[in-house]
Motif scaffolding. Structure first.
Motif, PDB file in Angstrom:
ATOM      1  N   GLY A   1       0.841  -1.225  -0.059  1.00 19.84           N
ATOM      2  CA  GLY A   1      -0.007  -0.058  -0.101  1.00 19.84           C
ATOM      3  C   GLY A   1       0.940   1.285  -0.062  1.00 19.84           C
ATOM      4  O   GLY A   1       1.814   1.108   0.151  1.00 19.84           O
ATOM      5  N   GLY A   2       0.124   2.421  -0.090  1.00 12.65           N
ATOM      6  CA  GLY A   2       0.979   3.621  -0.058  1.00 12.65           C
ATOM      7  C   GLY A   2       0.187   4.631  -0.715  1.00 12.65           C
ATOM      8  O   GLY A   2      -1.150   4.509  -1.235  1.00 12.65           O
ATOM      9  N   LEU A   3       0.849   5.800  -1.057  1.00 14.96           N
ATOM     10  CA  LEU A   3       0.012   7.135  -1.613  1.00 14.96           C
ATOM     11  C   LEU A   3       0.293   6.984  -3.235  1.00 14.96           C
ATOM     12  O   LEU A   3       1.440   7.000  -3.582  1.00 14.96           O
ATOM     13  CB  LEU A   3       0.632   8.469  -0.841  1.00 14.96           C
ATOM     14  N   VAL A   4      -0.816   7.307  -3.859  1.00 15.78           N
ATOM     15  CA  VAL A   4      -0.709   7.314  -5.219  1.00 15.78           C
ATOM     16  C   VAL A   4      -1.506   8.344  -5.780  1.00 15.78           C
ATOM     17  O   VAL A   4      -2.787   8.654  -5.125  1.00 15.78           O
ATOM     18  CB  VAL A   4      -0.851   5.856  -6.047  1.00 15.78           C
ATOM     19  N   GLN A   5      -1.341   8.782  -6.931  1.00 20.61           N
ATOM     20  CA  GLN A   5      -2.330  10.141  -7.442  1.00 20.61           C
ATOM     21  C   GLN A   5      -3.283   9.342  -8.145  1.00 20.61           C
ATOM     22  O   GLN A   5      -3.221   8.068  -8.716  1.00 20.61           O
ATOM     23  CB  GLN A   5      -1.426  10.863  -8.407  1.00 20.61           C
ATOM     24  N   PRO A   6      -4.460   9.869  -8.495  1.00 17.73           N
ATOM     25  CA  PRO A   6      -5.394   9.436  -8.978  1.00 17.73           C
ATOM     26  C   PRO A   6      -5.212   8.893 -10.544  1.00 17.73           C
ATOM     27  O   PRO A   6      -4.178   9.737 -11.356  1.00 17.73           O
ATOM     28  CB  PRO A   6      -6.370  10.428  -9.343  1.00 17.73           C
ATOM     29  N   GLY A   7      -5.230   7.866 -11.042  1.00 16.25           N
ATOM     30  CA  GLY A   7      -4.964   7.159 -12.271  1.00 16.25           C
ATOM     31  C   GLY A   7      -3.658   6.406 -12.442  1.00 16.25           C
ATOM     32  O   GLY A   7      -3.187   5.592 -13.317  1.00 16.25           O
ATOM     33  N   GLY A   8      -3.079   6.107 -10.877  1.00 18.49           N
ATOM     34  CA  GLY A   8      -2.043   5.441 -10.770  1.00 18.49           C
ATOM     35  C   GLY A   8      -2.014   4.174 -10.629  1.00 18.49           C
ATOM     36  O   GLY A   8      -3.271   3.710 -10.356  1.00 18.49           O
ATOM     37  N   SER A   9      -1.251   3.584 -10.040  1.00 19.68           N
ATOM     38  CA  SER A   9      -1.094   2.132 -10.121  1.00 19.68           C
ATOM     39  C   SER A   9      -0.452   1.658  -8.615  1.00 19.68           C
ATOM     40  O   SER A   9       0.505   2.276  -8.340  1.00 19.68           O
ATOM     41  CB  SER A   9      -0.540   1.251 -11.168  1.00 19.68           C
ATOM     42  N   LEU A  10      -0.929   0.583  -8.206  1.00 17.15           N
ATOM     43  CA  LEU A  10       0.097  -0.175  -6.948  1.00 17.15           C
ATOM     44  C   LEU A  10      -0.230  -1.611  -7.250  1.00 17.15           C
ATOM     45  O   LEU A  10      -1.221  -2.116  -7.856  1.00 17.15           O
ATOM     46  CB  LEU A  10      -0.776   0.199  -5.901  1.00 17.15           C
ATOM     47  N   ARG A  11       0.676  -2.281  -6.505  1.00 13.94           N
ATOM     48  CA  ARG A  11       0.398  -3.895  -6.581  1.00 13.94           C
ATOM     49  C   ARG A  11       0.472  -4.072  -5.113  1.00 13.94           C
ATOM     50  O   ARG A  11       1.668  -3.918  -4.368  1.00 13.94           O
ATOM     51  CB  ARG A  11       1.517  -4.618  -7.557  1.00 13.94           C
ATOM     52  N   LEU A  12      -0.398  -4.938  -4.497  1.00 19.54           N
ATOM     53  CA  LEU A  12      -0.649  -5.471  -3.440  1.00 19.54           C
ATOM     54  C   LEU A  12      -0.246  -6.790  -3.315  1.00 19.54           C
ATOM     55  O   LEU A  12      -0.416  -7.884  -4.310  1.00 19.54           O
ATOM     56  CB  LEU A  12      -1.902  -5.196  -2.803  1.00 19.54           C
ATOM     57  N   SER A  13       0.748  -7.256  -2.237  1.00 17.53           N
ATOM     58  CA  SER A  13       1.041  -8.710  -1.938  1.00 17.53           C
ATOM     59  C   SER A  13       0.558  -9.050  -0.701  1.00 17.53           C
ATOM     60  O   SER A  13       0.296  -8.465   0.405  1.00 17.53           O
ATOM     61  CB  SER A  13       2.519  -8.674  -1.970  1.00 17.53           C
ATOM     62  N   CYS A  14       0.105 -10.540  -0.916  1.00 19.14           N
ATOM     63  CA  CYS A  14      -0.506 -10.942   0.209  1.00 19.14           C
ATOM     64  C   CYS A  14       0.474 -12.508   0.398  1.00 19.14           C
ATOM     65  O   CYS A  14       0.255 -13.449  -0.258  1.00 19.14           O
ATOM     66  CB  CYS A  14      -1.669 -11.597   0.171  1.00 19.14           C
ATOM     67  N   ALA A  15       1.654 -12.532   1.476  1.00 18.29           N
ATOM     68  CA  ALA A  15       2.240 -13.636   1.655  1.00 18.29           C
ATOM     69  C   ALA A  15       1.679 -14.638   2.722  1.00 18.29           C
ATOM     70  O   ALA A  15       1.328 -14.044   3.891  1.00 18.29           O
ATOM     71  CB  ALA A  15       3.637 -13.041   2.200  1.00 18.29           C
ATOM     72  N   VAL A  16       1.562 -15.733   2.189  1.00 13.89           N
ATOM     73  CA  VAL A  16       0.958 -16.654   3.135  1.00 13.89           C
ATOM     74  C   VAL A  16       2.088 -17.662   3.756  1.00 13.89           C
ATOM     75  O   VAL A  16       2.813 -18.108   3.104  1.00 13.89           O
ATOM     76  CB  VAL A  16      -0.128 -17.539   2.290  1.00 13.89           C
ATOM     77  N   SER A  17       1.924 -17.782   5.149  1.00 12.38           N
ATOM     78  CA  SER A  17       2.792 -18.810   5.569  1.00 12.38           C
ATOM     79  C   SER A  17       2.111 -19.728   6.733  1.00 12.38           C
ATOM     80  O   SER A  17       0.999 -19.311   7.154  1.00 12.38           O
ATOM     81  CB  SER A  17       3.882 -18.091   6.458  1.00 12.38           C
ATOM     82  N   GLY A  18       2.394 -20.902   6.858  1.00 12.67           N
ATOM     83  CA  GLY A  18       1.892 -21.836   7.517  1.00 12.67           C
ATOM     84  C   GLY A  18       0.687 -22.742   6.900  1.00 12.67           C
ATOM     85  O   GLY A  18       0.368 -23.749   7.501  1.00 12.67           O
ATOM     86  N   ALA A  19       0.729 -22.698   5.619  1.00  9.14           N
ATOM     87  CA  ALA A  19      -0.115 -23.263   4.736  1.00  9.14           C
ATOM     88  C   ALA A  19       0.277 -23.176   3.289  1.00  9.14           C
ATOM     89  O   ALA A  19       0.804 -22.346   2.912  1.00  9.14           O
ATOM     90  CB  ALA A  19      -1.585 -23.257   4.877  1.00  9.14           C
ATOM     91  N   THR A  20      -0.083 -24.310   2.273  1.00  9.48           N
ATOM     92  CA  THR A  20       0.402 -24.009   0.867  1.00  9.48           C
ATOM     93  C   THR A  20      -0.602 -23.199   0.352  1.00  9.48           C
ATOM     94  O   THR A  20      -2.018 -23.510   0.565  1.00  9.48           O
ATOM     95  CB  THR A  20       0.435 -25.371   0.235  1.00  9.48           C
ATOM     96  N   LEU A  21      -0.328 -22.272  -0.339  1.00  9.83           N
ATOM     97  CA  LEU A  21      -1.257 -21.313  -0.981  1.00  9.83           C
ATOM     98  C   LEU A  21      -2.444 -22.258  -1.927  1.00  9.83           C
ATOM     99  O   LEU A  21      -3.793 -21.884  -2.210  1.00  9.83           O
ATOM    100  CB  LEU A  21      -0.515 -20.372  -1.759  1.00  9.83           C
ATOM    101  N   ASP A  22      -1.958 -23.095  -2.601  1.00 10.49           N
ATOM    102  CA  ASP A  22      -2.843 -23.856  -3.678  1.00 10.49           C
ATOM    103  C   ASP A  22      -4.029 -24.417  -3.003  1.00 10.49           C
ATOM    104  O   ASP A  22      -4.856 -24.955  -3.829  1.00 10.49           O
ATOM    105  CB  ASP A  22      -1.862 -24.749  -4.529  1.00 10.49           C
ATOM    106  N   GLY A  23      -4.038 -24.568  -1.640  1.00 11.83           N
ATOM    107  CA  GLY A  23      -5.174 -25.303  -0.799  1.00 11.83           C
ATOM    108  C   GLY A  23      -6.032 -24.416  -0.658  1.00 11.83           C
ATOM    109  O   GLY A  23      -7.187 -24.810   0.100  1.00 11.83           O
TER     110      GLY A  23
END
Length: 128
Positions: A8-30
């Motif tokens: 997350g962060g501050l971005v101007q209108p029309g801009g882009s961001l990429r959020l990430s969600c790192a998962v631990s303690g389990a395999t993501l594909d399940g």
């Protein structure tokens, strides 16, 4: 299972961001993974989700064509690419996971009550 949201962060209108969600303690594909957001004074709403196995995706109508959810099982991370951002997208964004022991129907994946594990949230502010 633990989830760590970032990007997350501050971005101007029309801009882009990429959020990430790192998962631990389990395999993501399940697990089905969802992104939710909560703006000040508003209820938490489901923005996007990706189902387990078939990777079918859901998007809130107001973000269709602008946001894209994806998963990288090797990295155990889910991403939310956010383009053409508007001030209405300003909110704290949370990622969440469904326990792999359950298989909710796809339509339930847009509901916060379906999810068992939550990350801490990352703030997105869209402002000039």
């Amino acid at each position: 299972v633990q989830l760590q949201a970032s990007g997350g962060g501050l971005v101007q209108p029309g801009g882009s961001l990429r959020l990430s969600c790192a998962v631990s303690g389990a395999t993501l594909d399940g697990s089905a993974i969802g992104w939710f957001r909560q703006a000040p004074g508003k209820e938490r709403e489901g923005v996007s989700c990706i189902n387990r196995g078939d990777d079918i995706t859901y998007y809130l109508d107001s973000v269709k064509g602008r946001l894209t959810i994806s998963r990288d099982n090797a990295e155990n991370t889910v991403y939310l690419q956010m383009n053409s951002l508007t001030p209405e997208d300003t909110a704290v964004y949370y990622c969440a996971a469904v326990d792999r022991s359950t298989r909710p129907i796809f339509s339930a994946l847009s509901l916060a009550a379906t999810y068992d594990y939550w990350g801490q949230g990352t703030l997105v502010t869209v402002s000039s």
